[in-house]
Design a protein around this motif. Structure first.
Motif: not given
Length: 338
Positions: A50-54, A59-67
């Motif tokens: 799983g994605s941890r830390g940075w 991935w959270t910021l990339a998904t938010s920006l893409l949305t």
């Protein structure tokens, strides 16, 4: 002096050849090319990663920006279309509204699935507390709650009716919990075992016939996700897309933590036994081991999705599941019937 006719015939020995190794412990090892179940091992480790830390933040910021970018682009497109072609713009606006409604319904389904998973966890915690405290009232509440939870299931109706008749006469908390397990989960366990056998058969056949390493890993991963989702549905969890991946990650993490994802000699001998699969074709041997690892994943999924732990009913074994699932696929396995 003449030699006796029955005298032994002696050949003088020359110097003996030097051995290749001075001691048996220094001899070169034998080439043991046994199957390892590489596809399932990689798929399980991939699911547990799983994605941890940075990485999680990225991935959270990339998904938010893409949305955000997609939303702005869709808004600009709709406003421009409404200005130029009002009729087509209204059609596009209606389709966008329908798409948003479908997305909203899917989000609600995912939230409901997570709620049902949390309810399964609460049942398991209540069972542990009732068993530890030997509280009859808590055991009765747990049994009645589980009966209501599975009230609409026709396959458990007969067991639930027999449980309701016998529950009131039981005075021991453990007896109530065991009777609840026998009455509600005997049929559900049988359905879950059939799903595991079908998934093990498919994974074994796919990984034995697909020559590409990445393709067989993806095939094994997709089949395990489907199997876990079906097992969750059987036990009433009804996991959605994200819930299925959450369950897969939980199961994979449990398998890696307990070391059950590795292939040991005991597993190879219990599954392959005296079969000639590994000698005739290493690829078929890989398929059998991948199927056995899929059975391990399925058993772990049963333990995660089942509201009560295995006590009154037997826990399925890998050798029995793989023997039943692979009978007729590569020939009758020696593990069948064990």
């Amino acid at each position: 002096m003449t030699e006796r006719p029955d005298a032994p015939f002696v050949i003088p020995a020359g110097p003996l050849p030097e051995p290749e190794a001075a001691h048996p412990s220094e001899a070169p090892p034998l080439d043991d090319d046994m199957p390892e179940g590489a596809a399932m091992v990689r798929a399980t480790r991939l699911a547990a990663r799983g994605s941890r830390g940075w990485g999680a933040w990225f991935w959270t910021l990339a998904t938010s920006l893409l949305t955000l970018v997609i939303s702005i682009a869709a808004y600009d497109y709709l406003t421009a279309l409404l200005a130029r072609f009002p009729a087509l713009g209204m059609v596009a606006l209606g389709l966008t509204a329908l798409l948003g409604l479908v997305v909203l319904v899917q989000i609600l389904r995912e939230l409901l699935a997570f709620r049902r998973l949390a309810r399964i966890d609460r049942f398991r915690a209540e069972a542990a507390a009732a068993h530890a405290s030997a509280d009859r009232e808590a055991a009765l509440a747990l049994s009645e709650g589980l009966a209501r939870f599975y009230g609409g299931r026709g396959e458990v109706a007969w067991g639930a009716a027999r449980l309701a008749e016998a529950r009131a006469e039981m005075l021991d908390a453990d007896a109530i919990i065991l009777a609840t397990e026998r009455g509600l989960f005997a049929t559900l366990d049988a359905e879950a075992r059939r799903e595991i056998e079908a998934a093990s058969r498919t994974v074994a056949g796919a990984t034995a016939l697909i020559p590409l390493a990445l393709a067989d890993v993806l095939a094994a991963l997709s089949m395990n996700v489907r199997m876990i989702r079906r097992i969750a549905d059987i036990y009433g969890a009804h996991s959605g897309f994200f819930g299925s991946w959450r369950l897969l990650r939980s199961v994979a993490t449990h398998l890696i933590a307990t070391g059950l994802v590795s292939v040991g000699d005991d597993m190879i001998h219990s599954v392959l036994g005296g079969s000639a699969l590994a000698r005739v074709s290493r690829r078929f041997g890989e398929g059998v081991i991948n199927g056995a690892l899929t059975a391990r994943v399925g058993i772990a999924a049963m333990e995660v999705c089942r509201p009560l732990p295995f006590a009154a009913l037997p826990r399925p074994s890998v050798s029995n599941l793989i023997g039943r699932s692979l009978t007729g696929l590569f020939g009758r396995s020696d593990a069948a019937g064990r």
